[in-house]
Enzyme design. Structure first.
Site, short mmCIF file in Angstrom:
data_model
loop_
_atom_site.label_atom_id
_atom_site.label_comp_id
_atom_site.label_asym_id
_atom_site.label_seq_id
_atom_site.Cartn_x
_atom_site.Cartn_y
_atom_site.Cartn_z
N ALA A 155 0.83 -1.21 0.00
CA ALA A 155 0.00 0.00 0.00
C ALA A 155 0.86 1.25 0.00
O ALA A 155 0.55 2.23 -0.70
CB ALA A 155 -0.93 -0.01 1.21
N TYR A 156 1.95 1.24 0.77
CA TYR A 156 2.85 2.40 0.82
C TYR A 156 3.50 2.62 -0.54
O TYR A 156 3.51 3.74 -1.07
CB TYR A 156 3.91 2.18 1.89
CG TYR A 156 4.97 3.24 1.93
CD1 TYR A 156 4.67 4.53 2.37
CD2 TYR A 156 6.29 2.97 1.54
CE1 TYR A 156 5.64 5.52 2.41
CE2 TYR A 156 7.26 3.95 1.59
CZ TYR A 156 6.93 5.22 2.02
OH TYR A 156 7.89 6.19 2.06
N ALA A 157 4.01 1.55 -1.14
CA ALA A 157 4.66 1.68 -2.45
C ALA A 157 3.67 2.14 -3.51
O ALA A 157 4.02 2.91 -4.40
CB ALA A 157 5.29 0.35 -2.85
#
Length: 247
Positions: A155-157
């Site tokens: 999700a962060y990437a």
């Protein structure tokens, strides 16, 4: 010499109250830029950094606001312009990182990250696009995990991949305005947040992923930002992977 380089520059650093943002503020102040230290929840830290810059002979103010709130950030841009006359450089270090396998990620965490990392970068970039002087620079922040694709970073990437796509498109949309738009994508960096909860063995393993066998420092990343914010006028619409040669 560019328009910006020919006179004193003014930089706004979002998330400038701590971590990599603090190192960016210190680096740009050392270059002689007037700096606006933006904060969301750490006003005291931002003001301490302002005091440090001023004590060293520099010019600095603190400005607050949620980067995803266009009204709050417009007010922050106004405050910087009122204090220093204009804005030349905007650095988007503000961001949050919440890790989880995709299958078990709390969707509320997904929304939080995308609000700050995607909407926040978009809001600040949108304001910068209409307010920077000719010769200016916008520097966004991505992550090397968009290439390394470590588990639990999905999700962060994904939020940072959106930033990497936004960056060259904005660069092209600003044709004729003499404003560069680039992104920095740090690798593992020895910030307190990164080191927290990790064993010495794990840190050593991560550090060995690049040919220098060390973690990056906040100053390493700030140096890359200073390059893109100042002399790198022929670098535009790019993502600079500042990770020591990590695969």
């Amino acid at each position: 010499m560019s328009t910006t380089q020919a006179r004193d520059r003014v930089a706004l650093v979002t998330g400038g109250s701590g971590g990599i943002g603090r190192a960016v503020v210190e680096r740009l102040a050392a270059d002689g830029d007037a700096v606006a230290v933006h904060y969301a929840g750490h006003e005291a830290r931002a003001k301490d950094l302002v005091d440090q810059v001023v004590a060293g002979g520099g010019r600095a103010i603190a400005v607050g606001g949620d980067v995803a709130d266009e009204v709050a950030m417009a007010a922050a841009f106004d405050a910087v312009t009122e204090a220093f006359g204009a804005i030349d450089v905007v650095v988007n270090t503000a961001g949050i990182m919440l890790l989880s396998p995709i299958a078990t990620l709390d969707l509320a965490d997904l929304d939080r990250m995308h609000r700050t990392n995607v909407r926040g970068t978009f809001v600040v970039s949108q304001l910068a696009a209409t307010r920077l002087r000719a010769g200016g620079a916008i520097v966004n922040f991505s992550t090397s995990v968009t290439r390394t694709r470590f588990p639990a970073y999905g999700a962060y990437a994904a939020s940072k991949a959106a930033v990497e796509t936004l960056t060259p498109i904005l660069a092209r949309e600003l044709r004729g305005q003499d404003i560069t738009v680039n992104a920095v994508a740090p690798g593992p960096t020895a910030t307190p947040l990164f080191l927290e909860g990790k064993s010495e063995e794990l840190i050593a393993s991560i550090a060995s992923a690049n040919p220098f066998d060390r973690l990056g420092t906040q100053e390493d990343i700030a140096e890359a930002v200073a390059f893109l914010a100042g002399p790198a006028r022929w670098v535009n619409g790019q993502t600079l992977f500042a990770n020591g040669g990590m695969a």
